[in-house]
Structure formats: C-alpha cells, structure tokens
Motif scaffolding. Sequence first.
Motif, short mmCIF file in Angstrom:
data_model
loop_
_atom_site.label_atom_id
_atom_site.label_comp_id
_atom_site.label_asym_id
_atom_site.label_seq_id
_atom_site.Cartn_x
_atom_site.Cartn_y
_atom_site.Cartn_z
N GLN A 168 -0.39 4.60 -33.16
CA GLN A 168 -0.35 3.41 -34.00
C GLN A 168 -1.42 2.43 -33.51
OE1 GLN A 168 3.59 2.15 -31.52
NE2 GLN A 168 3.49 1.36 -33.58
N PRO A 169 -1.83 1.49 -34.38
CA PRO A 169 -2.82 0.51 -33.93
C PRO A 169 -2.27 -0.30 -32.77
CG PRO A 169 -2.57 0.42 -36.32
CD PRO A 169 -1.47 1.29 -35.80
N THR A 170 -3.12 -0.64 -31.81
CA THR A 170 -2.65 -1.30 -30.60
C THR A 170 -3.54 -2.50 -30.26
OG1 THR A 170 -2.24 -0.93 -28.23
CG2 THR A 170 -3.92 0.44 -29.23
N GLU B 245 -7.70 -16.65 -33.50
CA GLU B 245 -7.20 -15.74 -34.54
C GLU B 245 -7.77 -14.33 -34.41
OE1 GLU B 245 -8.98 -18.47 -34.76
OE2 GLU B 245 -10.19 -18.63 -36.57
N PHE B 246 -8.79 -14.17 -33.58
CA PHE B 246 -9.46 -12.86 -33.52
C PHE B 246 -8.93 -11.99 -32.39
CE2 PHE B 246 -12.41 -15.83 -35.56
CZ PHE B 246 -12.58 -15.18 -36.78
N VAL B 247 -8.11 -11.02 -32.76
CA VAL B 247 -7.53 -10.07 -31.81
C VAL B 247 -7.89 -8.67 -32.28
CG1 VAL B 247 -5.41 -9.22 -30.75
CG2 VAL B 247 -5.60 -11.63 -31.38
N GLN B 248 -8.54 -7.91 -31.42
CA GLN B 248 -8.97 -6.57 -31.84
C GLN B 248 -7.83 -5.54 -31.69
OE1 GLN B 248 -11.91 -4.13 -29.47
NE2 GLN B 248 -13.17 -4.54 -31.26
N PHE B 249 -7.62 -4.78 -32.76
CA PHE B 249 -6.64 -3.68 -32.71
C PHE B 249 -7.36 -2.35 -32.68
CE2 PHE B 249 -4.12 -7.19 -34.05
CZ PHE B 249 -2.85 -6.93 -33.57
N HIS B 250 -7.00 -1.53 -31.73
CA HIS B 250 -7.60 -0.20 -31.60
C HIS B 250 -6.72 0.80 -32.36
CE1 HIS B 250 -9.35 3.34 -29.78
NE2 HIS B 250 -10.28 2.59 -29.23
N PRO B 251 -7.34 1.74 -33.11
CA PRO B 251 -6.51 2.60 -33.99
C PRO B 251 -5.69 3.67 -33.28
CG PRO B 251 -8.83 3.16 -34.21
CD PRO B 251 -8.77 1.95 -33.34
N THR B 252 -6.06 4.06 -32.09
CA THR B 252 -5.31 5.16 -31.49
C THR B 252 -4.61 4.76 -30.19
OG1 THR B 252 -7.37 5.99 -30.53
CG2 THR B 252 -6.61 7.06 -32.52
N GLY B 253 -3.52 4.01 -30.36
CA GLY B 253 -2.64 3.73 -29.24
C GLY B 253 -1.45 4.67 -29.31
N LEU B 254 -0.97 5.12 -28.18
CA LEU B 254 0.24 5.95 -28.18
C LEU B 254 1.39 5.15 -28.77
CD1 LEU B 254 0.49 7.80 -24.74
CD2 LEU B 254 0.20 8.83 -27.00
N ALA B 255 2.12 5.76 -29.70
CA ALA B 255 3.21 5.04 -30.34
C ALA B 255 4.25 4.62 -29.31
CB ALA B 255 3.84 5.91 -31.41
#
Lengths: 235, 612
Positions: free
Chosen positions: B380-382, B269-279
């Motif tokens: 967007q978050p990536t 269940e643990f997937v890291q999302f990075h806040p600055t992905g190119l949309a």
Amino acid sequence: MAEYTFRIFRYDPEKDETGRIQEYRFEPEPGWTVLDALNYIKWNLDGSLTYRRACRHGICGSCGMTINGKNGLACETQLKDLGTTVVTIEPLRGFPVIKDLVVDMEPFYDKLYAIKPYLITKTPPPTDKERLQSPEDRKKLDGKYECILCGCCTSSCPTYWADKNFLGPNALLKAARFLFDSRDEGFEERVNAIDDKHGIWRCHTIFNCVEACPKELNPTQAIVDLRKLMLRGRL
Amino acid sequence: MSEYRGMFKVGECAKYYNTEDAKVVHEEPKGVDIHNVHVHDAVVVGAGLAGMFAALEIKKAGYDVACLTKVFPTRSHSGAAQGGIAAALANLEEDHVEWHFFDTVKGSDYLGDQDAIELMVKEAPRIIYEYEHMGVPFSRTPDGKIMQRYFGGHVKDFGRGKPVLRACMAADRTGHVLLHTLWEQCVKHQVRFYSEFFVLSLIIKDGKCIGVTAWDLINGGIHVFQAKAVVLATGGYGRCFSITTNSHANTADGLSLAMRAGLPLEDMEFVQFHPTGLAGSGILLSEGARGEGGYLINDLGERFMKRYAPDKMELAPRDVVSRAEWSEIEAGRGIGGQQYVYLDLRHLGAEKIKERLPQVRELAMKFAGVDPIEEPVPIQPTAHYSMGGIPTDIRCRVLADGKEKWLEGLWAAGECACVSVHGANRLGTNSLLDASVHGKRAGKDVVAYLSTNPVFEVLPEDAAEPAIKEVEWVLNSNGPERPAELRKILQENMYTLCGVFRDQEKLEKMYEIIKDLQKRYKNIHIEDRGTKFNTHLMEAIELGHLLETAEVIVASALNRTESRGAHYRTDYPKRDDDNWLKHTLAWRTEEGVKFDYKPVVITRFKPEERKY
C-alpha cells in the motif's frame, strides 16, 4: 494464529530488587514479528514495558534481544518462525540491565572506541576527487562494513561473558573493516589494542557470534584474518 | 541453526542478572538536579546526517559542541536510506550539475527555491568526495571511482534525455554507510554526544535562542543546555501517519518545539507517499520490484495500472502509482476490500527473484512473513518524506517570520527544515544530499557566527519551567485516555483523510478529529510513573508533538486549493500557478492556524507542466 504466551523479563530499577518474568497471553496477527508483539503489549496491555526500538526494519540495530535463548533483532524475527507459541524474551546477556529489555551498551561502545573506529590516513587525499579503490579491494570490505552495532554478537560470546575486557567480536570485526581497507594507514595505531590478550588472541572460535549476527556477518572469520595479518606483521 | 542453551537455561535469566557478573544498573543518577546546567558553544539537536555533519563542522573549527539525540547516533533514520546520494560526478557517463539542477526543480513541481537548489547541486560533488575521504565504503567502478546508478527523475539534457547514472551508492546500504562514517568521524574528533537525551523545549530570550532543555532518558531528570548557537536537525514527521517508511522516532519533535517558540512552518501540506510499502507497516520495498517487471494486482486479479498509465503501466512515477493504488482501494477493489493491493512477482520465477531482488524478498519474508516466490506481496502507499518544515534561508538560519528575519542563535537542517530544495515533491537520492549539504552549511554558518564572539546570555530563572511543567504533567496524569489509542486514531485517520487523495470534506473531518484528540490528550494517563528509561513518558510527549504538527499539515492541505507534486486535491485536480506558485507559511495559534505566503525563488527555469 493460536494464542501465544510471551514470557518477558521485567526489571524496574526504582521498584525491583531483582528481575522477574512476566507473562502475557494473546493471539497475535499473522505476519507479526516479536517487535509487533512487544508493541501490542506496550500499547494495549501494559504501557510500562520498556525496550528500545526505532527503524523496525533491521537497519538501526536498536532492538537486539534474547528471544527463546537466541540473540536477534525483535523487529525481524517472525513469530511463526520460532516454532513454538511460548516466547521468552530477555535482555541481551553480558551487559548490565537498565530496565526491562534495555541494557547498558556503554561497555560495548567502549570496546569500539578502543580500536579507533575510523579511517586513519597519512597520505593526503586528492583535492576535489575521490581516492581510487579497485572493486577487488572494495570487495574485501564485504561482510565487514554492514555491521549495525546491535550488540547481538558480543552479547552471545561466552569469552566476553568471562572476560569483560575482551574487545569482543563486534569491535574486532570493526577493526578488520578498517585494517583491510586499502585506503587505511592505521595499523600502528590499532595494533596494541588488537594484538593483546584481551584482543584477537582471546577469541576461542566458539562461533556464537556468527550464529547470533542478524546481518549474517562472520566476526570469527574476521578475527582469524586479523591473526594472520598480525603474524605476517611480526615475521 | 543451533542454540546456545547450555550455559544459561531459558527462563533462569532473572537469577543470572542478579549475579555480580552482569550487575543491574542501580547507582544514584548523575545530574538529575534541574539546576544541572551544561554550557557549550553550540548545541545540535539530532544525530542523523544533518546533525552530525553540523556538529563535526563546528567541532573541527575548534568550538565546543554538544550533540543531543534521543537515540544513539547510529540508530538515526538517515541510516535507512538505501538507494544512493545524488551528485553529478559523471564517473560513468556525461552528467552536469545544471542537469541535476533542472531535474530537482522539475521534480519539485516548480515549488523549490532555485537559488537554494543551485547551491545544493553545485556543492554535491564536493560533499561526496568529502564523504569518501572520511572513509565511506562506496561501491566502485572498474577503474576504482565511486559507483553510480540510475534513479527515478534523474535524466540527461535538461529533462529531454535518457536516465543518467547519478546516484552515488554503497550497494543498497548508502544511508547506513554515510551515517556510520559520520559517527566514526565524530568519535575521532571527540564530538560530545548526549545520547538518549530527549529535547523538551527551546530557550528563547529577547528574540534570541540561547539553549534547550532536555530529559535524560536513562537516568531521568531535566537538563538545561546553555549555548550561543542551537541547530535543529530532528528529522521528519512520518509518524503522523499509520503507514509510513519512517522510524518510530520520527515524531516531529523539532517542528513542534519551533512552533511552541512562535515560529511558523513552511509547506507542510507536502508529504510524499511511496507506492510500495509493505501492507500494515509501510516498510519500504525498493522500486526495483516494479523495475524488474512486478505486477500490481487488485482484488479482481486485474493489472489495474492499465486504467491509469496504459503505456508505462507499473513503471509510471511514484505519485501516479500511489494514486492508482488508492483509487482501486477507494473503489473497493483492494484485496478483500482492505486498504492494500498485491505486488505480484511470481511470474518472474524463483531464479530471477533470488538473483535480482534478494532484498525485496528478504524484507517481505522477514516483515510480512510472505515469500514472493510463492505468494503475492500485500502493499500500500506509505508516507515516506516530508518536504515541509522549519523555514530557513540558504544559510540554514531559522526565519522568525518565515521570510527574512533570522531568529538569532537558531539554525535548522535536514528533513525538519524547509530551505526549500524539494518544493512540492522530492526526487529520490536528494534527501541524503540535502541533509549532508545543509548540515555542513549550518555548521559552517554557526562557526562564522561564533567567530564574532557572541556572549553567553544569562539564562532566565524560568528557563526550564515549560519542560518541568510538561514532564510533571505527564508523570502525574490521571485521566481516562490512553496515549497509544489517541495516537492510533490520529495516524489511521491521517492516512485515509490526509493521505494520497485529499478533498475539502476529508480534510475538514480530519481537522475536527485532531481538535477532538487535542482535547482528549489533556486527559491522558501513563502507566509508567518512574523516572528511569520511561519510554511511556516519552511516547506521551511525542504524541503532543504529532498532534500539533498534524494540525498544521491538515490546515495547510485544506488551505492550498490546487494539486501540486505530492499534494493532490480531488476537488482541485490541476496545478494553479496563477494563485499558488508560492510557499505556505503556517502559524499555529490559539485561534487556529494562520497563514501567510512567500514567493518561490525562480532564477533560471520557468515553470512548465511536469510530465514524465
């Protein structure tokens, strides 16, 4: 965006005697790269289109190809920067074609193996410490270590087209990356391959490799530097 | 820039390729016979940092090792890492492995196993020196040592102090230089690579892993690899999501092969999302963009971080910023109502952007066609990193029951494995370290195993049967469904329903979607029926892996009724140590996903609130 025409080299080794150009027409979205367009075709129009891709942000070196006559990475070539709505995409020149845009890179890798592409040292390193290297010495590797092995340079080299035994800009850049590393002690091991008629002396300084490199490296400069190094070594 | 059109006119290449000079490869394929069996002491699947480190270790000990990889080794996704690799070298200022130990435990939201973390951080300095000795061109300090930089979450004095210079770096190409240097060492030591081989199944006999089967992508044909030891190092599963920093190749292959062999997966269940992905693509823009003073702006033109982190604003931790962005998007304040917001750098001025953020500018221009000097960048978050994976012990041996029982002959290392050193959330620069340390440790453990002289087990007659069946099924598939469309539905829904914010309703809906897609997957067709370099075949098989793995991610997320690290449930917004300070073990079965748990190993640091 306007409607684009993509003219793509197709060759299926199980069906085709020779290559052909297939056209696809559609309107790409703003901001699309050539790889986005290829993906659009593969995922919506023609699943049989074959090309290599992985990281899609210019670091893995998988998607080198010839785009409107110029080598580059599909993933970092913006369609709007091509200045035309007719885009011709071909496999990298000078390498055998396996299928569509996929070429056999083995001849390219073989040249790398020939120059012993790894740090060669004789002095044992300190235990549990790094070897020291001054920032000035480290700076000598800038413009050499960033290579991603995409093949765009060697494939653009007319000298390589004519002499398939020529080590080519990529392998020679890699050789320079080690020979100019203050930690390396492999001059003797590499000299025979490099100081050869198929080595540094074969380069005609045409500079296509410099134009083609998507990482803006300068293999020709590296080759010239290697020539100076070899001449000094002989004197 | 000039073009070299003179020699070959554009459009005439077809003729050119038919000349002798650059001949088309059409020789009879070698070794396509399914009885073509290769025998190696050890087989490593994957050639990123973990895979190549394992292979190198085994080869250096004098054993015969084969490394199978579906992309040429230097194309592996380890090479995309930019910032650095963590190790408390203290080259520029005071630092201690104990501090690194604490930061990693805290970063994991106390779900990381502390015995494994302690071993990893202690091993870190030695592995960095080993890399340096191999020839990695690290950046250097004025006195010639390895250069180190700051990175989020790495601080002094057991979380109490200021940021610490701990990330060993080679400009912003750290992953690239480590990957290339490891490959160079593999060339030097003559590790046998089977490049562009796509692994199809693990061969398990009497509770023992005795080899793998693989598809030769270039020539076509199934190969069987018989081995005493198999190491899985297949990387992450970011491609379960539409917006991801991950390579096209990160399709959860190893995880799903392990599940098909009856193994559980841990903490999926643990997937890291990075806040600055190119949309649109999710390509990573460095945290430096916010560090240098970039603003995050919504559709109303507001700096919306004032609502979520009024003090730190844009400099709040990754998960906080990702959640803030998603809150704005869900409230309809994404740009034009879309799933992205703006990263605005314009106020920094052309000079500062060019000097301090050249790579951010280059990425935005090359991949989104936007110049941050002129325009705000859509972001967007990536989906960035997968903390969960194949359960292993600290020797990297794969656990058949997820807890104690080793599945003899099988190891796993790197992002596909779950040791677990990252728990619920990984710290930046700890992924390269994890892959390197555990790749090496897996290799060492394989060597120890091989030195006891285990025998080659006789391959069962049907060793390749599942692989043959799968390939034949896809090649002859005739249904109405297109794999690319199913994959798109999966990825886009995973991103919105199992992404930054989760709740029961979303996750149940996602589970239904996956079940439906799995049914539709049985009725696919592909348009390339050939055997040579058939990437359509490969994509179809990869989709099967994604569908199975996504099912376990969603079921595990639904099952964990708390918020911890990267897993955020809006219906259970608090961390719940009383009930959930434990690892999830999930088995995919015919009757759905079954769960079990195992305790977190806590040796030194008692759980406390994770505050930055």
